[in-house]
Design a protein around this motif. Structure first.
Motif, mmCIF file in Angstrom:
data_model
loop_
_atom_site.group_PDB
_atom_site.id
_atom_site.type_symbol
_atom_site.label_atom_id
_atom_site.label_comp_id
_atom_site.label_asym_id
_atom_site.label_seq_id
_atom_site.Cartn_x
_atom_site.Cartn_y
_atom_site.Cartn_z
ATOM 1 N N GLY A 197 -0.825 -25.056 23.306
ATOM 2 C CA GLY A 197 -2.073 -24.331 23.121
ATOM 3 C C GLY A 197 -3.256 -25.196 22.742
ATOM 4 O O GLY A 197 -4.394 -24.731 22.748
ATOM 5 N N GLY A 235 -4.856 -24.684 28.427
ATOM 6 C CA GLY A 235 -5.474 -23.511 27.828
ATOM 7 C C GLY A 235 -6.258 -22.658 28.805
ATOM 8 O O GLY A 235 -6.609 -21.513 28.493
ATOM 9 N N PHE A 265 1.699 -19.609 24.156
ATOM 10 C CA PHE A 265 1.072 -20.847 23.710
ATOM 11 C C PHE A 265 1.579 -21.242 22.322
ATOM 12 O O PHE A 265 1.838 -20.379 21.477
ATOM 13 C CB PHE A 265 -0.448 -20.694 23.655
ATOM 14 N N THR A 323 -7.100 -23.877 21.984
ATOM 15 C CA THR A 323 -7.654 -22.770 22.751
ATOM 16 C C THR A 323 -7.448 -21.458 21.995
ATOM 17 O O THR A 323 -8.291 -20.562 22.006
ATOM 18 C CB THR A 323 -6.964 -22.691 24.121
ATOM 19 N N TYR A 324 -6.303 -21.369 21.336
ATOM 20 C CA TYR A 324 -5.997 -20.194 20.529
ATOM 21 C C TYR A 324 -5.802 -20.650 19.090
ATOM 22 O O TYR A 324 -4.958 -21.496 18.825
ATOM 23 C CB TYR A 324 -4.724 -19.497 21.038
#
Length: 469
Positions: free
Chosen positions: A224, A230, A242, A251-252
Protein backbone atom coordinates in the motif's frame (compact mmCIF):
# COMPACT_ATOMS: atom_id res chain seq x y z
CA UNK A 1 3.06 -37.77 -9.89
CA UNK A 2 -0.68 -37.34 -10.25
CA UNK A 3 -2.09 -37.81 -13.79
CA UNK A 4 1.40 -37.69 -15.31
CA UNK A 5 1.00 -40.57 -17.71
CA UNK A 6 2.83 -40.52 -21.01
CA UNK A 7 -0.53 -40.24 -22.75
CA UNK A 8 -1.44 -37.11 -20.77
CA UNK A 9 2.02 -35.62 -21.15
CA UNK A 10 1.97 -36.04 -24.93
CA UNK A 11 -1.53 -34.58 -25.08
CA UNK A 12 -0.90 -31.49 -22.96
CA UNK A 13 2.21 -30.44 -24.89
CA UNK A 14 0.94 -31.38 -28.36
CA UNK A 15 3.61 -34.04 -28.78
CA UNK A 16 3.72 -37.28 -30.75
CA UNK A 17 4.46 -40.43 -28.78
CA UNK A 18 6.93 -43.03 -30.06
CA UNK A 19 7.13 -46.31 -28.16
CA UNK A 20 5.15 -49.30 -27.05
CA UNK A 21 1.42 -48.78 -26.62
CA UNK A 22 1.42 -50.63 -23.29
CA UNK A 23 3.44 -47.83 -21.66
CA UNK A 24 1.14 -44.97 -22.68
CA UNK A 25 -0.74 -45.15 -19.40
CA UNK A 26 2.39 -45.50 -17.27
CA UNK A 27 3.05 -42.48 -15.03
CA UNK A 28 6.44 -40.83 -14.66
CA UNK A 29 7.94 -40.62 -11.18
CA UNK A 30 9.72 -37.29 -11.68
CA UNK A 31 10.72 -34.68 -14.27
CA UNK A 32 14.26 -33.38 -14.83
CA UNK A 33 16.21 -31.27 -17.32
CA UNK A 34 19.59 -32.31 -15.91
CA UNK A 35 20.54 -35.77 -17.16
CA UNK A 36 22.41 -36.42 -13.90
CA UNK A 37 19.20 -35.96 -11.89
CA UNK A 38 16.94 -38.30 -13.86
CA UNK A 39 15.54 -41.01 -11.60
CA UNK A 40 14.36 -44.48 -12.68
CA UNK A 41 10.88 -44.06 -14.11
CA UNK A 42 11.45 -40.34 -14.64
CA UNK A 43 10.91 -38.05 -17.62
CA UNK A 44 13.92 -36.31 -19.16
CA UNK A 45 13.34 -32.99 -20.92
CA UNK A 46 16.47 -32.03 -22.91
CA UNK A 47 17.07 -28.33 -23.47
CA UNK A 48 19.39 -26.72 -25.98
CA UNK A 49 21.75 -24.23 -24.35
CA UNK A 50 24.76 -22.14 -25.27
CA UNK A 51 27.23 -24.68 -23.90
CA UNK A 52 25.46 -28.01 -24.34
CA UNK A 53 22.51 -29.70 -26.00
CA UNK A 54 20.53 -31.94 -23.68
CA UNK A 55 19.63 -34.16 -26.63
CA UNK A 56 23.19 -35.48 -26.57
CA UNK A 57 22.49 -37.14 -23.21
CA UNK A 58 19.31 -38.97 -24.22
CA UNK A 59 20.99 -42.37 -24.84
CA UNK A 60 22.70 -42.34 -21.44
CA UNK A 61 19.51 -41.27 -19.66
CA UNK A 62 17.44 -44.03 -21.23
CA UNK A 63 20.04 -46.62 -20.25
CA UNK A 64 19.77 -45.42 -16.65
CA UNK A 65 16.08 -46.30 -16.46
CA UNK A 66 14.18 -43.19 -17.49
CA UNK A 67 10.61 -44.02 -18.48
CA UNK A 68 10.73 -41.62 -21.43
CA UNK A 69 12.16 -38.38 -22.75
CA UNK A 70 11.09 -35.48 -24.91
CA UNK A 71 12.90 -34.60 -28.13
CA UNK A 72 12.82 -31.94 -30.83
CA UNK A 73 14.12 -34.45 -33.38
CA UNK A 74 13.22 -37.98 -34.36
CA UNK A 75 15.41 -40.51 -32.56
CA UNK A 76 16.02 -43.02 -35.30
CA UNK A 77 17.52 -46.21 -33.94
CA UNK A 78 17.11 -45.08 -30.34
CA UNK A 79 15.62 -47.69 -28.04
CA UNK A 80 13.02 -46.56 -25.55
CA UNK A 81 10.07 -44.22 -25.45
CA UNK A 82 10.04 -40.57 -26.40
CA UNK A 83 7.65 -37.74 -27.22
CA UNK A 84 8.44 -35.60 -30.25
CA UNK A 85 7.72 -31.89 -29.75
CA UNK A 86 8.45 -28.67 -31.63
CA UNK A 87 10.07 -27.02 -28.59
CA UNK A 88 11.17 -28.74 -25.39
CA UNK A 89 11.23 -25.38 -23.59
CA UNK A 90 7.58 -24.73 -24.39
CA UNK A 91 6.72 -28.33 -23.59
CA UNK A 92 8.37 -27.91 -20.18
CA UNK A 93 5.99 -25.04 -19.44
CA UNK A 94 2.94 -26.82 -20.87
CA UNK A 95 3.55 -29.96 -18.83
CA UNK A 96 4.11 -27.95 -15.64
CA UNK A 97 0.84 -26.06 -16.22
CA UNK A 98 -0.98 -29.38 -16.70
CA UNK A 99 0.52 -30.82 -13.52
CA UNK A 100 -0.34 -27.73 -11.45
CA UNK A 101 -3.99 -28.02 -12.49
CA UNK A 102 -4.04 -31.76 -11.89
CA UNK A 103 -2.99 -31.27 -8.29
CA UNK A 104 -5.61 -28.64 -7.52
CA UNK A 105 -3.30 -27.18 -4.87
CA UNK A 106 -3.65 -23.61 -3.59
CA UNK A 107 -0.87 -21.42 -5.01
CA UNK A 108 0.59 -18.17 -3.72
CA UNK A 109 2.38 -16.34 -6.55
CA UNK A 110 4.89 -13.65 -5.57
CA UNK A 111 6.45 -11.03 -7.82
CA UNK A 112 7.82 -7.50 -7.52
CA UNK A 113 11.00 -5.55 -8.16
CA UNK A 114 12.58 -6.03 -4.74
CA UNK A 115 12.04 -8.45 -1.89
CA UNK A 116 10.45 -11.37 -3.74
CA UNK A 117 12.64 -14.00 -2.09
CA UNK A 118 12.56 -12.58 1.44
CA UNK A 119 8.78 -12.14 1.17
CA UNK A 120 8.48 -15.71 -0.11
CA UNK A 121 10.46 -16.98 2.88
CA UNK A 122 8.29 -14.96 5.29
CA UNK A 123 5.05 -16.20 3.71
CA UNK A 124 6.24 -19.82 3.74
CA UNK A 125 7.27 -19.49 7.39
CA UNK A 126 3.79 -18.24 8.30
CA UNK A 127 1.91 -20.85 6.28
CA UNK A 128 4.00 -23.69 7.77
CA UNK A 129 2.29 -23.02 11.08
CA UNK A 130 -0.85 -24.61 9.65
CA UNK A 131 -0.12 -26.23 6.27
CA UNK A 132 2.30 -28.55 4.49
CA UNK A 133 4.08 -26.03 2.26
CA UNK A 134 6.14 -26.32 -0.91
CA UNK A 135 8.16 -23.25 -1.91
CA UNK A 136 10.55 -22.00 -4.57
CA UNK A 137 14.15 -22.87 -3.72
CA UNK A 138 17.14 -20.80 -4.79
CA UNK A 139 16.62 -18.83 -8.00
CA UNK A 140 14.10 -21.25 -9.58
CA UNK A 141 11.69 -18.45 -10.47
CA UNK A 142 11.97 -18.07 -14.26
CA UNK A 143 10.56 -19.93 -17.27
CA UNK A 144 12.75 -22.94 -16.55
CA UNK A 145 12.96 -22.73 -12.77
CA UNK A 146 9.24 -22.24 -12.12
CA UNK A 147 8.20 -25.44 -13.96
CA UNK A 148 10.85 -27.40 -12.04
CA UNK A 149 9.53 -25.95 -8.78
CA UNK A 150 6.01 -27.03 -9.76
CA UNK A 151 7.23 -30.55 -10.50
CA UNK A 152 8.52 -30.68 -6.92
CA UNK A 153 4.98 -30.44 -5.56
CA UNK A 154 3.73 -33.75 -4.19
CA UNK A 155 0.25 -34.84 -3.20
CA UNK A 156 0.84 -34.22 0.52
CA UNK A 157 1.50 -30.52 -0.07
CA UNK A 158 -1.41 -28.23 0.72
CA UNK A 159 -0.04 -24.87 -0.47
CA UNK A 160 2.72 -23.89 -2.89
CA UNK A 161 4.52 -20.54 -2.53
CA UNK A 162 5.94 -19.73 -5.95
CA UNK A 163 8.27 -16.85 -6.80
CA UNK A 164 7.93 -15.38 -10.29
CA UNK A 165 10.81 -13.32 -11.67
CA UNK A 166 10.82 -11.53 -15.02
CA UNK A 167 12.97 -9.14 -17.03
CA UNK A 168 10.80 -8.44 -20.10
CA UNK A 169 7.24 -8.04 -21.30
CA UNK A 170 5.32 -11.26 -21.90
CA UNK A 171 7.32 -13.35 -19.41
CA UNK A 172 4.80 -12.91 -16.62
CA UNK A 173 2.02 -14.12 -18.91
CA UNK A 174 3.94 -17.35 -19.45
CA UNK A 175 4.80 -17.78 -15.76
CA UNK A 176 1.29 -17.03 -14.49
CA UNK A 177 -0.19 -19.44 -17.04
CA UNK A 178 1.78 -22.11 -15.21
CA UNK A 179 1.23 -20.95 -11.61
CA UNK A 180 -2.41 -19.75 -11.92
CA UNK A 181 -2.19 -18.07 -8.48
CA UNK A 182 -5.00 -18.23 -5.95
CA UNK A 183 -3.23 -15.43 -4.09
CA UNK A 184 -1.07 -12.94 -6.01
CA UNK A 185 1.42 -10.80 -4.06
CA UNK A 186 3.30 -7.85 -5.59
CA UNK A 187 5.95 -6.43 -3.25
CA UNK A 188 6.74 -3.15 -5.06
CA UNK A 189 7.55 -1.50 -8.37
CA UNK A 190 11.19 -0.42 -8.21
CA UNK A 191 14.14 0.28 -10.47
CA UNK A 192 15.25 -2.98 -12.04
CA UNK A 193 15.22 -4.50 -15.55
CA UNK A 194 14.88 -0.98 -16.93
CA UNK A 195 16.98 -2.05 -19.89
CA UNK A 196 13.98 -3.99 -21.25
CA UNK A 197 11.02 -2.48 -19.40
CA UNK A 198 12.00 1.17 -19.79
CA UNK A 199 10.39 2.78 -16.76
CA UNK A 200 8.52 2.04 -13.55
CA UNK A 201 5.30 2.26 -15.54
CA UNK A 202 6.68 -0.42 -17.85
CA UNK A 203 7.60 -2.54 -14.84
CA UNK A 204 4.07 -2.13 -13.44
CA UNK A 205 2.60 -3.22 -16.76
CA UNK A 206 4.86 -6.28 -16.96
CA UNK A 207 4.29 -7.39 -13.35
CA UNK A 208 0.52 -7.02 -13.53
CA UNK A 209 0.34 -9.33 -16.54
CA UNK A 210 -0.20 -11.93 -13.82
CA UNK A 211 -3.72 -10.60 -13.27
CA UNK A 212 -4.81 -12.14 -16.56
CA UNK A 213 -4.14 -15.66 -15.27
CA UNK A 214 -5.45 -15.73 -11.70
CA UNK A 215 -7.60 -18.53 -10.40
CA UNK A 216 -11.27 -17.83 -9.85
CA UNK A 217 -11.92 -15.73 -6.72
CA UNK A 218 -8.21 -15.01 -6.35
CA UNK A 219 -6.93 -12.63 -3.67
CA UNK A 220 -4.55 -9.84 -4.74
CA UNK A 221 -2.16 -8.52 -2.10
CA UNK A 222 -0.31 -5.25 -2.81
CA UNK A 223 2.15 -2.98 -1.00
CA UNK A 224 0.00 0.00 0.00
CA UNK A 225 2.98 2.35 0.21
CA UNK A 226 4.03 1.86 -3.41
CA UNK A 227 2.80 4.78 -5.51
CA UNK A 228 2.43 2.65 -8.66
CA UNK A 229 0.64 -0.27 -7.00
CA UNK A 230 -1.59 2.22 -5.19
CA UNK A 231 -3.17 3.17 -8.52
CA UNK A 232 -4.72 -0.30 -8.88
CA UNK A 233 -8.35 -0.28 -7.83
CA UNK A 234 -9.51 -3.56 -9.32
CA UNK A 235 -7.88 -6.57 -10.93
CA UNK A 236 -9.11 -10.00 -11.83
CA UNK A 237 -12.61 -8.93 -10.86
CA UNK A 238 -11.65 -8.15 -7.27
CA UNK A 239 -10.43 -5.24 -5.16
CA UNK A 240 -6.84 -5.60 -3.94
CA UNK A 241 -5.90 -6.00 -0.30
CA UNK A 242 -3.30 -3.35 0.56
CA UNK A 243 -0.72 -3.50 3.35
CA UNK A 244 0.64 -0.01 4.16
CA UNK A 245 3.33 0.72 6.75
CA UNK A 246 4.72 4.21 6.19
CA UNK A 247 1.40 5.99 6.68
CA UNK A 248 2.51 9.47 5.53
CA UNK A 249 3.64 8.03 2.22
CA UNK A 250 0.94 5.41 1.80
CA UNK A 251 -1.90 5.45 -0.66
CA UNK A 252 -4.08 4.22 2.18
CA UNK A 253 -3.42 5.51 5.69
CA UNK A 254 -3.41 3.18 8.68
CA UNK A 255 -6.92 4.27 9.72
CA UNK A 256 -8.45 2.82 6.55
CA UNK A 257 -6.16 -0.18 6.20
CA UNK A 258 -7.23 -3.67 7.19
CA UNK A 259 -3.61 -4.76 7.71
CA UNK A 260 -0.89 -2.44 8.99
CA UNK A 261 1.87 -2.05 11.58
CA UNK A 262 2.65 0.49 14.27
CA UNK A 263 4.69 0.65 17.46
CA UNK A 264 7.74 -0.22 15.37
CA UNK A 265 11.09 -0.59 17.17
CA UNK A 266 14.18 -1.18 15.03
CA UNK A 267 16.55 -3.25 17.16
CA UNK A 268 19.65 -2.95 15.00
CA UNK A 269 21.12 -6.29 13.93
CA UNK A 270 18.80 -8.14 16.31
CA UNK A 271 15.66 -7.52 14.27
CA UNK A 272 12.41 -5.55 14.51
CA UNK A 273 9.58 -5.44 17.00
CA UNK A 274 6.17 -4.11 15.98
CA UNK A 275 2.47 -4.37 16.59
CA UNK A 276 0.59 -6.15 13.81
CA UNK A 277 -2.99 -5.03 13.16
CA UNK A 278 -5.01 -7.57 11.22
CA UNK A 279 -8.71 -7.09 10.46
CA UNK A 280 -9.49 -5.67 13.89
CA UNK A 281 -7.13 -7.85 15.92
CA UNK A 282 -3.67 -6.80 17.06
CA UNK A 283 -0.61 -8.48 18.54
CA UNK A 284 3.02 -7.56 19.16
CA UNK A 285 5.44 -9.59 17.07
CA UNK A 286 9.22 -9.90 16.81
CA UNK A 287 10.85 -10.21 13.37
CA UNK A 288 14.24 -11.90 13.83
CA UNK A 289 15.70 -10.14 10.76
CA UNK A 290 17.19 -6.62 10.76
CA UNK A 291 15.95 -3.80 8.55
CA UNK A 292 12.71 -1.89 8.30
CA UNK A 293 12.01 -3.45 4.89
CA UNK A 294 11.17 -6.71 6.68
CA UNK A 295 8.07 -5.00 8.09
CA UNK A 296 6.62 -5.07 4.58
CA UNK A 297 7.50 -8.75 4.23
CA UNK A 298 5.74 -9.52 7.49
CA UNK A 299 2.65 -7.53 6.50
CA UNK A 300 2.44 -9.34 3.16
CA UNK A 301 2.74 -12.67 4.96
CA UNK A 302 0.00 -11.63 7.38
CA UNK A 303 -2.32 -10.86 4.46
CA UNK A 304 -1.64 -14.24 2.88
CA UNK A 305 -2.04 -16.09 6.18
CA UNK A 306 -5.37 -14.37 6.82
CA UNK A 307 -6.53 -15.19 3.27
CA UNK A 308 -5.78 -18.83 4.03
CA UNK A 309 -7.88 -18.81 7.20
CA UNK A 310 -5.10 -18.39 9.76
CA UNK A 311 -5.50 -16.46 13.01
CA UNK A 312 -3.24 -13.67 14.20
CA UNK A 313 -1.49 -15.87 16.82
CA UNK A 314 -0.49 -18.45 14.21
CA UNK A 315 0.65 -15.72 11.84
CA UNK A 316 2.82 -14.04 14.48
CA UNK A 317 4.43 -17.36 15.38
CA UNK A 318 5.33 -17.87 11.75
CA UNK A 319 6.78 -14.37 11.42
CA UNK A 320 8.92 -14.91 14.51
CA UNK A 321 10.22 -18.20 13.10
CA UNK A 322 11.50 -16.88 9.74
CA UNK A 323 15.13 -17.47 8.77
CA UNK A 324 17.41 -16.06 6.06
CA UNK A 325 18.91 -18.01 3.17
CA UNK A 326 22.33 -17.81 1.53
CA UNK A 327 22.94 -14.76 -0.64
CA UNK A 328 19.89 -12.90 0.73
CA UNK A 329 20.80 -10.84 3.82
CA UNK A 330 22.29 -13.97 5.34
CA UNK A 331 24.43 -13.34 8.43
CA UNK A 332 27.72 -15.23 8.70
CA UNK A 333 29.66 -14.82 11.93
CA UNK A 334 33.16 -15.96 12.80
CA UNK A 335 36.49 -14.63 13.99
CA UNK A 336 34.77 -11.67 15.60
CA UNK A 337 33.50 -10.51 12.19
CA UNK A 338 29.94 -10.42 10.86
CA UNK A 339 29.44 -10.76 7.10
CA UNK A 340 26.09 -9.80 5.60
CA UNK A 341 25.89 -12.08 2.57
CA UNK A 342 23.53 -10.29 0.19
CA UNK A 343 25.38 -11.03 -3.02
CA UNK A 344 22.68 -12.77 -5.04
CA UNK A 345 21.29 -9.67 -6.71
CA UNK A 346 21.12 -5.90 -6.47
CA UNK A 347 19.23 -2.82 -7.63
CA UNK A 348 19.12 0.73 -6.25
CA UNK A 349 16.24 0.03 -3.84
CA UNK A 350 17.73 -3.16 -2.41
CA UNK A 351 21.16 -1.51 -2.16
CA UNK A 352 19.73 1.21 0.05
CA UNK A 353 17.86 -1.33 2.17
CA UNK A 354 21.06 -3.32 2.70
CA UNK A 355 23.00 -0.18 3.62
CA UNK A 356 20.28 0.55 6.19
CA UNK A 357 20.77 -2.91 7.69
CA UNK A 358 24.53 -2.40 7.84
CA UNK A 359 24.04 0.95 9.59
CA UNK A 360 22.35 -0.87 12.47
CA UNK A 361 25.54 -2.75 13.30
CA UNK A 362 27.91 -2.03 16.16
CA UNK A 363 31.58 -1.40 15.41
CA UNK A 364 32.96 -0.42 12.02
CA UNK A 365 30.59 -0.66 9.10
CA UNK A 366 32.23 -1.81 5.85
CA UNK A 367 30.36 -2.00 2.53
CA UNK A 368 31.77 -4.08 -0.33
CA UNK A 369 29.65 -3.16 -3.34
CA UNK A 370 29.68 -3.96 -7.04
CA UNK A 371 27.77 -3.26 -10.21
CA UNK A 372 23.99 -3.45 -10.53
CA UNK A 373 22.74 -4.79 -13.87
CA UNK A 374 19.92 -3.97 -16.29
CA UNK A 375 19.34 -0.36 -15.19
CA UNK A 376 19.09 1.19 -18.63
CA UNK A 377 20.31 4.58 -19.77
CA UNK A 378 20.49 6.07 -16.25
CA UNK A 379 22.70 3.30 -14.87
CA UNK A 380 25.68 5.55 -14.06
CA UNK A 381 23.57 8.10 -12.22
CA UNK A 382 21.83 5.34 -10.23
CA UNK A 383 25.21 3.94 -9.16
CA UNK A 384 26.38 7.41 -8.13
CA UNK A 385 23.23 7.86 -6.01
CA UNK A 386 23.90 4.60 -4.15
CA UNK A 387 27.41 5.83 -3.34
CA UNK A 388 26.02 9.10 -2.02
CA UNK A 389 23.49 7.22 0.10
CA UNK A 390 26.23 5.07 1.64
CA UNK A 391 28.31 8.16 2.44
CA UNK A 392 25.39 9.99 4.05
CA UNK A 393 24.24 7.08 6.23
CA UNK A 394 27.15 6.20 8.46
CA UNK A 395 29.27 3.77 6.45
CA UNK A 396 32.91 3.82 7.64
CA UNK A 397 34.60 2.11 4.69
CA UNK A 398 33.33 1.62 1.13
CA UNK A 399 35.06 -0.78 -1.27
CA UNK A 400 33.85 -0.89 -4.88
CA UNK A 401 34.72 -2.77 -8.05
CA UNK A 402 33.13 -2.98 -11.48
CA UNK A 403 32.90 -0.56 -14.37
CA UNK A 404 29.72 1.13 -13.15
CA UNK A 405 30.74 1.09 -9.50
CA UNK A 406 33.42 3.63 -10.31
CA UNK A 407 30.48 6.06 -10.28
CA UNK A 408 29.42 4.69 -6.91
CA UNK A 409 32.81 5.48 -5.44
CA UNK A 410 32.80 8.95 -7.01
CA UNK A 411 29.35 9.69 -5.57
CA UNK A 412 30.50 8.65 -2.10
CA UNK A 413 33.63 10.81 -2.29
CA UNK A 414 31.59 13.85 -3.32
CA UNK A 415 28.93 13.33 -0.67
CA UNK A 416 30.96 12.39 2.42
CA UNK A 417 31.10 15.07 5.10
CA UNK A 418 33.13 13.14 7.66
CA UNK A 419 36.02 10.72 7.97
CA UNK A 420 35.18 7.87 5.59
CA UNK A 421 37.37 5.60 3.52
CA UNK A 422 36.32 5.17 -0.13
CA UNK A 423 38.28 2.74 -2.30
CA UNK A 424 37.80 1.69 -5.91
CA UNK A 425 39.60 -1.30 -7.48
CA UNK A 426 39.62 -2.24 -11.16
CA UNK A 427 39.30 -5.95 -10.39
CA UNK A 428 37.71 -8.12 -7.73
CA UNK A 429 40.87 -9.84 -6.54
CA UNK A 430 42.61 -6.60 -5.67
CA UNK A 431 39.52 -5.45 -3.82
CA UNK A 432 39.38 -8.73 -1.93
CA UNK A 433 43.04 -8.55 -0.93
CA UNK A 434 42.52 -5.00 0.37
CA UNK A 435 39.37 -5.83 2.36
CA UNK A 436 40.83 -8.97 3.92
CA UNK A 437 43.89 -6.98 4.92
CA UNK A 438 41.79 -4.24 6.56
CA UNK A 439 38.98 -6.09 8.34
CA UNK A 440 39.35 -6.70 12.06
CA UNK A 441 37.40 -8.13 14.98
CA UNK A 442 34.21 -6.21 15.67
CA UNK A 443 33.64 -5.19 12.04
CA UNK A 444 30.47 -5.85 10.07
CA UNK A 445 30.89 -6.29 6.32
CA UNK A 446 28.10 -6.02 3.74
CA UNK A 447 28.79 -7.86 0.46
CA UNK A 448 26.34 -6.93 -2.31
CA UNK A 449 26.20 -6.73 -6.10
CA UNK A 450 24.23 -8.18 -8.98
CA UNK A 451 24.68 -11.90 -9.52
CA UNK A 452 26.90 -11.57 -12.60
CA UNK A 453 29.60 -9.93 -10.43
CA UNK A 454 30.05 -13.28 -8.65
CA UNK A 455 30.53 -11.69 -5.24
CA UNK A 456 29.84 -15.09 -3.69
CA UNK A 457 33.60 -15.56 -4.14
CA UNK A 458 34.15 -12.70 -1.68
CA UNK A 459 31.78 -14.28 0.85
CA UNK A 460 33.57 -17.60 0.44
CA UNK A 461 36.93 -15.92 1.05
CA UNK A 462 35.64 -14.48 4.31
CA UNK A 463 34.33 -17.88 5.37
CA UNK A 464 37.70 -19.47 4.65
CA UNK A 465 39.48 -16.69 6.52
CA UNK A 466 37.29 -17.17 9.57
CA UNK A 467 37.94 -20.92 9.51
CA UNK A 468 41.67 -20.24 9.61
CA UNK A 469 41.42 -17.85 12.60
Amino acid sequence: MKNMTLRNIAGCCGGTYFGDEASLDAAVTSVAIDSRKVCPGGLFIPLRGERADGHDFIPAVMKCGALACLSEQELNGQEGRYILVDSTRKALRDIAAFYRRALGIKVVGITGSVGKTSTKEMIASVLKEKFHVHKTEGNFNNEIGLPLTVFGISEEHEIAVLEMGISDFGEMHRLAEIAVPDICVITNIGLCHLENLGSRDGILKAKTEAFSHLNEKAVIVLNGDDDKLGTIRQAGGTEPLFYPYKEPFGTYGAESAAVYADGVKLLGMQGVRMTLHLFGSSEEVFIPLPGGHNIYNALAAACVGAACGMGIHEICRGISSVRTIGGRSNFIRGGGITVIDDCYNANPVSMRASVDVLCGAQGRKIAVLGDMGELGENERKLHEEVGRYAAQNGIDLLYCTGELSREMARGALEAKDRQMGVFYFPDKQRLLDAVLGEVQSGDTVLVKASHFMEFSEIVKAFQERNTEL
